[in-house]
Design a protein around this motif. Structure first.
Motif, PDB file in Angstrom:
ATOM      1  N   UNK A  19       2.637  11.315  -5.577  1.00 37.95           N
ATOM      2  CA  UNK A  19       4.018  11.758  -5.335  1.00 37.95           C
ATOM      3  C   UNK A  19       4.115  13.113  -4.624  1.00 37.95           C
ATOM      4  N   UNK A  20       3.117  13.957  -4.749  1.00 36.21           N
ATOM      5  CA  UNK A  20       3.149  15.279  -4.119  1.00 36.21           C
ATOM      6  C   UNK A  20       2.685  15.255  -2.670  1.00 36.21           C
ATOM      7  N   UNK A  21       2.263  14.097  -2.193  1.00 37.18           N
ATOM      8  CA  UNK A  21       1.741  13.993  -0.827  1.00 37.18           C
ATOM      9  C   UNK A  21       2.555  13.025   0.020  1.00 37.18           C
ATOM     10  N   UNK A  22       3.832  12.982  -0.199  1.00 43.98           N
ATOM     11  CA  UNK A  22       4.699  12.019   0.496  1.00 43.98           C
ATOM     12  C   UNK A  22       4.573  12.106   2.012  1.00 43.98           C
ATOM     13  N   UNK A  23       4.380  13.312   2.530  1.00 44.58           N
ATOM     14  CA  UNK A  23       4.278  13.470   3.987  1.00 44.58           C
ATOM     15  C   UNK A  23       3.009  12.832   4.546  1.00 44.58           C
ATOM     16  N   UNK A  24       2.016  12.622   3.706  1.00 43.88           N
ATOM     17  CA  UNK A  24       0.739  12.087   4.157  1.00 43.88           C
ATOM     18  C   UNK A  24       0.595  10.584   3.921  1.00 43.88           C
ATOM     19  N   UNK A  60     -11.167  -0.493  -0.794  1.00 43.31           N
ATOM     20  CA  UNK A  60     -10.990   0.208   0.483  1.00 43.31           C
ATOM     21  C   UNK A  60      -9.987   1.348   0.322  1.00 43.31           C
ATOM     22  N   UNK A  61      -8.913   1.065  -0.382  1.00 44.21           N
ATOM     23  CA  UNK A  61      -7.876   2.070  -0.624  1.00 44.21           C
ATOM     24  C   UNK A  61      -8.445   3.276  -1.369  1.00 44.21           C
ATOM     25  N   UNK A  62      -9.240   3.017  -2.417  1.00 46.43           N
ATOM     26  CA  UNK A  62      -9.843   4.127  -3.180  1.00 46.43           C
ATOM     27  C   UNK A  62     -10.707   5.000  -2.294  1.00 46.43           C
ATOM     28  N   UNK A  63     -11.547   4.381  -1.468  1.00 43.97           N
ATOM     29  CA  UNK A  63     -12.414   5.156  -0.574  1.00 43.97           C
ATOM     30  C   UNK A  63     -11.600   5.982   0.420  1.00 43.97           C
ATOM     31  N   UNK A  64     -10.582   5.397   0.980  1.00 44.66           N
ATOM     32  CA  UNK A  64      -9.775   6.110   1.966  1.00 44.66           C
ATOM     33  C   UNK A  64      -9.014   7.275   1.327  1.00 44.66           C
ATOM     34  N   UNK A  65      -8.482   7.067   0.132  1.00 46.68           N
ATOM     35  CA  UNK A  65      -7.774   8.147  -0.559  1.00 46.68           C
ATOM     36  C   UNK A  65      -8.763   9.265  -0.916  1.00 46.68           C
ATOM     37  N   UNK A  66      -9.940   8.898  -1.401  1.00 48.74           N
ATOM     38  CA  UNK A  66     -10.948   9.910  -1.736  1.00 48.74           C
ATOM     39  C   UNK A  66     -11.350  10.698  -0.498  1.00 48.74           C
ATOM     40  N   UNK A 122       0.840  -1.202   0.000  1.00 47.61           N
ATOM     41  CA  UNK A 122       0.000   0.000   0.000  1.00 47.61           C
ATOM     42  C   UNK A 122       0.874   1.251   0.000  1.00 47.61           C
ATOM     43  N   UNK A 123       1.919   1.256   0.810  1.00 46.05           N
ATOM     44  CA  UNK A 123       2.837   2.391   0.884  1.00 46.05           C
ATOM     45  C   UNK A 123       3.469   2.658  -0.487  1.00 46.05           C
ATOM     46  N   UNK A 124       3.936   1.611  -1.149  1.00 46.15           N
ATOM     47  CA  UNK A 124       4.559   1.766  -2.469  1.00 46.15           C
ATOM     48  C   UNK A 124       3.555   2.298  -3.485  1.00 46.15           C
ATOM     49  N   UNK A 125       2.353   1.779  -3.445  1.00 40.22           N
ATOM     50  CA  UNK A 125       1.312   2.227  -4.375  1.00 40.22           C
ATOM     51  C   UNK A 125       0.967   3.695  -4.138  1.00 40.22           C
ATOM     52  N   UNK A 126       0.824   4.083  -2.888  1.00 36.18           N
ATOM     53  CA  UNK A 126       0.484   5.472  -2.575  1.00 36.18           C
ATOM     54  C   UNK A 126       1.614   6.423  -2.940  1.00 36.18           C
TER      55      UNK A 126
END
Length: 191
Positions: A52-57, A89-95, A43-47
Motif C-alpha cells: 500500500x505504501x508503494x502505489x506509485x510503483x 514470478x511475482x515474488x521474485x520480481x517484488x523482491x 496482479x495489480x490488485x494483489x500488489x
C-alpha cells in the motif's frame, strides 16, 4: 483430486486464466491478449493490497511481472497450477524491486547523518602504507612508478615522465593498467 483442480477451488480465477494461458501456448494470440489483460488486473490488485505504501510503483511492477511471464512462458508446466507459477514470478520480481529500491534510497542518505563514517580509522597509517606497498610491489615498474608519482605524490604526467624516463602516453597507460591490475588483485583477495 489433481493440483490444478485443487487450485481452481482455492483461487476462482485459476481455471479461467489457466485455460486462456494454455490456449495461448497452443498458438491462440487472442486468448493470450485476454489472459494478459485479466492477469494484469489480478496482479495489480494483489500488489496494491500487499504494497500500500508503494502505489506509485505498482504499474511498473505489473509490467515487470507480465514481461517476466511472457519471457518465461515456455517454462510453465501444464500439469501445475498457473497461480503457483505466477506467484513465484511475482515474488521474485517484488523482491528484486525492493532490493533495487533500497539501494537507490541508500544512495540518497545524507552523509551528515553518518558521523561514524568520518570517525578515525582503526587501521594505523603505517599498516595501510605497508599494505599499499605490498600491492604496488606486485606491479611491474612501468605501472608502479607512474602510480607512485602521480597518484600518491600528486605529480603531473609531464613530471612523472621526466622522473621515470617513460613517455607521457606510457605514463598514462601505466597508471590506467596498474590501477586496473590492483583493483583485480584486491577483488580476488590477493594482497
Amino acid at each position: 483430486m489433481s493440483q490444478c483442480t485443487e487450485a481452481s477451488h482455492a483461487y476462482p480465477a485459476e481455471e479461467r486464466l489457466r485455460a486462456l494461458f494454455v490456449r495461448s501456448l497452443d498458438g491462440d494470440a487472442a486468448a493470450y491478449h485476454v489472459f494478459l489483460q485479466e492477469l494484469a488486473r489480478h496482479v495489480r490488485a494483489l500488489l496494491r493490497k500487499r504494497l500500500p505504501n508503494l502505489r506509485d510503483d505498482v504499474e511498473d511492477l505489473v509490467h515487470e511481472v507480465l514481461l517476466a511471464i511472457h519471457k518465461g512462458r515456455h517454462t510453465y508446466r501444464r500439469d501445475e497450477p498457473l497461480t503457483a507459477w505466477v506467484h513465484a514470478i511475482l515474488r521474485y520480481k517484488v523482491a528484486d524491486f525492493l532490493r533495487a529500491r533500497a539501494r537507490r534510497e541508500a544512495l540518497h542518505d545524507p552523509l551528515d547523518d553518518l558521523p561514524e563514517l568520518f570517525a578515525e580509522s582503526d587501521i594505523e597509517p603505517a599498516e595501510a602504507r605497508r599494505d599499499l606497498g605490498k600491492l604496488l610491489d606486485q606491479l611491474p615498474d612501468r605501472q608502479k612508478l607512474p602510480i607512485l608519482h602521480m597518484k600518491l605524490e600528486g605529480r603531473s604526467v609531464e613530471e612523472t615522465a621526466r622522473a621515470t624516463g617513460l613517455s607521457e602516453p606510457a605514463v598514462k597507460v601505466g597508471v590506467h593498467r596498474g590501477l586496473k591490475a590492483l583493483a583485480l588483485r584486491i577483488r580476488r583477495g590477493k594482497t
